[in-house]
Design a protein around this motif. Sequence first.
Motif, PDB file in Angstrom:
ATOM      1  N   ALA A   1       0.838  -1.201   0.000  1.00  0.00           N
ATOM      2  CA  ALA A   1       0.000   0.000   0.000  1.00  0.00           C
ATOM      3  C   ALA A   1       0.874   1.253   0.000  1.00  0.00           C
ATOM      4  CB  ALA A   1      -0.939  -0.005   1.205  1.00  0.00           C
ATOM      5  N   THR A   2       1.925   1.266   0.779  1.00  0.00           N
ATOM      6  CA  THR A   2       2.838   2.413   0.830  1.00  0.00           C
ATOM      7  C   THR A   2       3.542   2.597  -0.503  1.00  0.00           C
ATOM      8  OG1 THR A   2       3.190   2.026   3.176  1.00  0.00           O
ATOM      9  CG2 THR A   2       4.792   3.415   2.061  1.00  0.00           C
TER      10      THR A   2
ATOM     11  N   LEU B   1       1.084   4.131  -2.965  1.00  0.00           N
ATOM     12  CA  LEU B   1       0.870   5.557  -2.683  1.00  0.00           C
ATOM     13  C   LEU B   1       2.092   6.389  -3.076  1.00  0.00           C
ATOM     14  CD1 LEU B   1      -1.007   5.425   0.729  1.00  0.00           C
ATOM     15  CD2 LEU B   1      -1.924   6.079  -1.499  1.00  0.00           C
ATOM     16  N   ASP B   2       3.292   5.878  -2.783  1.00  0.00           N
ATOM     17  CA  ASP B   2       4.520   6.594  -3.161  1.00  0.00           C
ATOM     18  C   ASP B   2       4.614   6.759  -4.674  1.00  0.00           C
ATOM     19  OD1 ASP B   2       5.235   6.913  -0.554  1.00  0.00           O
ATOM     20  OD2 ASP B   2       6.740   5.292  -0.552  1.00  0.00           O
TER      21      ASP B   2
ATOM     22  N   ARG C   1       2.090   6.738  -6.784  1.00  0.00           N
ATOM     23  CA  ARG C   1       1.008   7.618  -7.235  1.00  0.00           C
ATOM     24  C   ARG C   1       1.367   9.092  -7.031  1.00  0.00           C
ATOM     25  NH1 ARG C   1      -4.848   6.822  -4.833  1.00  0.00           N
ATOM     26  NH2 ARG C   1      -4.857   5.162  -6.360  1.00  0.00           N
ATOM     27  N   TYR C   2       1.991   9.428  -5.927  1.00  0.00           N
ATOM     28  CA  TYR C   2       2.269  10.832  -5.609  1.00  0.00           C
ATOM     29  C   TYR C   2       3.715  11.260  -5.884  1.00  0.00           C
ATOM     30  CZ  TYR C   2      -2.354  10.695  -3.643  1.00  0.00           C
ATOM     31  OH  TYR C   2      -3.694  10.557  -3.492  1.00  0.00           O
TER      32      TYR C   2
END
Length: 151
Positions: free
Chosen positions: A20-21, A24-25, A27-28
């Motif tokens: 999940a991290t 997210l990393d 994606r952003y």
Amino acid sequence: MNRAEAPRPDASDPEASAPATAALDARYGRTRPNRTRDRLIIVGAAVFAAIVIVAWVVWAGLDGSKPQVQATDLAHALLPDERAVEVTWKLSVPPGNDTACAIQALNEDYTVVGWKIVEIPASDSPIRNFTERVRTAMEANTGLVAQCWVV
């Protein structure tokens, strides 16, 4: 199996939260290549700023000092019969420097109607007074020192 019965990852389990991290990393824009690129941009900007500062110091500070010349208008006298102006000024220049001054006559519209370059030889005295006559093409209202410089 309904939502209430679905297994939830434990917050203390690093293996469960790693995907999940990472998602997210990605994606952003917080991935390792992006951090490396950002560091390179910051280092490049700092190097560029340092080069600009060093170039400015060399240009401004190490240029060498030139003698300071200062001319101050003291008086002028209109000579209408001769179509001329006598200009008196004070010249301040370090001793031993030949100088030149541009003397000008102006009419009521501040148009230059007379101009003369005066060459002044070096002297031991740093401050001297001069009077010079400038012939004019038209009637003048004033006369003054436009500029002085070291020759």
